[in-house]
Design an enzyme around this catalytic site. Structure first.
Site, PDB file in Angstrom:
ATOM      1  N   PRO A   2      11.477  -4.149 -39.760  1.00 13.18           N
ATOM      2  CA  PRO A   2      10.271  -3.883 -38.980  1.00 13.18           C
ATOM      3  C   PRO A   2       9.217  -3.280 -39.897  1.00 13.18           C
ATOM      4  O   PRO A   2       9.561  -2.635 -40.887  1.00 13.18           O
ATOM      5  CB  PRO A   2      10.728  -2.849 -37.963  1.00 13.18           C
ATOM      6  CG  PRO A   2      11.848  -2.136 -38.641  1.00 13.18           C
ATOM      7  CD  PRO A   2      12.517  -3.150 -39.538  1.00 13.18           C
ATOM      8  N   GLU A   3       7.978  -3.521 -39.603  1.00 12.39           N
ATOM      9  CA  GLU A   3       6.911  -2.877 -40.360  1.00 12.39           C
ATOM     10  C   GLU A   3       6.242  -1.829 -39.474  1.00 12.39           C
ATOM     11  O   GLU A   3       6.646  -1.604 -38.341  1.00 12.39           O
ATOM     12  CB  GLU A   3       5.919  -3.923 -40.867  1.00 12.39           C
ATOM     13  CG  GLU A   3       6.598  -4.872 -41.879  1.00 12.39           C
ATOM     14  CD  GLU A   3       5.613  -5.725 -42.658  1.00 12.39           C
ATOM     15  OE1 GLU A   3       4.461  -5.293 -42.810  1.00 12.39           O
ATOM     16  OE2 GLU A   3       6.000  -6.805 -43.101  1.00 12.39           O
ATOM     17  N   LYS A  55       8.189   3.918 -41.482  1.00 14.79           N
ATOM     18  CA  LYS A  55       8.973   3.062 -40.584  1.00 14.79           C
ATOM     19  C   LYS A  55      10.066   3.843 -39.870  1.00 14.79           C
ATOM     20  O   LYS A  55      11.013   3.274 -39.344  1.00 14.79           O
ATOM     21  CB  LYS A  55       9.588   1.913 -41.384  1.00 14.79           C
ATOM     22  CG  LYS A  55       8.555   1.040 -42.084  1.00 14.79           C
ATOM     23  CD  LYS A  55       9.227  -0.017 -42.944  1.00 14.79           C
ATOM     24  CE  LYS A  55       8.213  -0.703 -43.838  1.00 14.79           C
ATOM     25  NZ  LYS A  55       8.831  -1.708 -44.706  1.00 14.79           N
ATOM     26  N   ARG A 275       8.490 -11.255 -54.080  1.00 14.39           N
ATOM     27  CA  ARG A 275       8.463 -11.576 -52.653  1.00 14.39           C
ATOM     28  C   ARG A 275       7.684 -12.852 -52.402  1.00 14.39           C
ATOM     29  O   ARG A 275       6.720 -13.152 -53.118  1.00 14.39           O
ATOM     30  CB  ARG A 275       7.777 -10.433 -51.864  1.00 14.39           C
ATOM     31  CG  ARG A 275       8.412  -9.079 -52.039  1.00 14.39           C
ATOM     32  CD  ARG A 275       9.774  -8.967 -51.377  1.00 14.39           C
ATOM     33  NE  ARG A 275       9.704  -9.160 -49.929  1.00 14.39           N
ATOM     34  CZ  ARG A 275       9.443  -8.179 -49.057  1.00 14.39           C
ATOM     35  NH1 ARG A 275       9.235  -6.952 -49.490  1.00 14.39           N
ATOM     36  NH2 ARG A 275       9.391  -8.419 -47.757  1.00 14.39           N
TER      37      ARG A 275
END
Ligand SMILES: [Zn+2]
Length: 296
Positions: A2-3, A55, A275
């Protein structure tokens, strides 16, 4: 993972439900999920607030302590009231809607009039009980960079946070939680596109204007995502169990092969900072001496 917007949405949802309720029992079905479960002395303790740092979910208690929750890859918090009201947040599997506990349930908090389940299929998530006053001293919280949506986060604060990283790529710097808290792959790509900054540019090559645009776009995009229900990655649903809709507003993320909404060039996917990275090769000029190559 999750961000920031997803975790913010979880916190806002729980903040409307937990304060005022008390804990009447704790059952830990997987010791590593909440190692202090047995010694925590939580019976009779009440919830006072729920907030976020980066987070992490911080659930404050009325005994001077707080529960720090990290959902990691597959964590989920599901609140089920005795009257049937239900509120699931996190990994979007059937446990959000099915009868609980189930095979993914790791910790059960019995509350007044409700039950809170911590489900975590892959068991990477965790809950820690900490002294609220000493929370900021925790190594993983102390090292965190500024919160991009806080009132005190200015373009100058971003510039200062970036300064020690002048030789790394701007994308790597944005993903570094010690530079900036809570920003991950999706929002880094979106903000860099919006600011017209190539992700591979060394931080030191960015002008004050570049950083100011990036600062503004980061805030706009994170806020938009929260407004849209927070959830962005396909693995996450928002606090009411609805899939978030931010990706419908994404302009480059997972849009390789489609046209840039600003200039009409074809968006590519490449690799930066290890990434998968989405960008417009026309709007976001590659650093001098390099060219963009599309990656898988
Ligand atoms: Zn473009």
């Amino acid at each position: 993972m999750p961000e920031l917007p997803e975790v913010e949405t979880v916190c806002r949802g729980l903040a409307a439900l937990l304060p005022g309720r008390r804990i009447s029992g704790v059952e830990c079905l997987n010791a590593k999920s909440f190692p202090q479960a047995d010694s925590a002395g939580l019976i009779g303790v009440g919830f006072t607030a729920v907030r976020r740092r980066a987070k992490l979910i911080i659930i404050e208690l009325d005994n001077g302590h707080c529960l720090l929750v990290h959902l990691k890859m597959t964590g989920q918090l599901v609140f089920v009231a005795d009257d049937g009201e239900r509120f699931g947040a996190g990994h979007p599997n059937d446990s959000l809607v099915n009868r609980l506990p189930d095979r993914s349930t790791r910790v059960i908090f019995r509350l007044t009039g409700a039950t809170l389940y911590f489900n975590d299929q892959r068991k990477f998530g965790w809950i820690l009980l900490l002294d609220t006053d000493r929370l900021a001293e925790q190594p993983f919280l102390r090292k965190l960079g500024p919160e991009p949506l806080s009132d005190t986060f200015s373009a100058e604060v971003l510039a200062q946070a970036l300064r020690p990283r002048s030789r790394t790529s701007i994308k790597a710097a944005l993903l570094d939680q010690t530079v900036l808290a809570g920003v991950g792959n999706i929002y880094a790509d979106e903000a860099l596109w919006a600011a017209e900054v190539h992700p591979a540019r060394p931080v030191g090559s960015l002008s004050a204007d570049d950083i100011a645009r990036l600062w503004r776009e980061l805030r706009v995009i994170l806020q938009l995502s929260i407004d849209q229900g927070g959830s962005s990655d396909r693995n996450y649903v928002d606090a009411t169990g609805q899939r978030g809709s931010y990706l419908r507003f994404a302009r480059v993320f997972r849009r390789q092969g489609q046209l840039c909404p600003r200039c009409g060039s074809t968006i590519i996917k490449t690799r930066v900072a290890g990434r998968g990275t989405h960008l417009c090769p026309t709007c976001q000029l590659a650093p001098v001496g390099t060219t963009d190559a599309a990656a898988r």
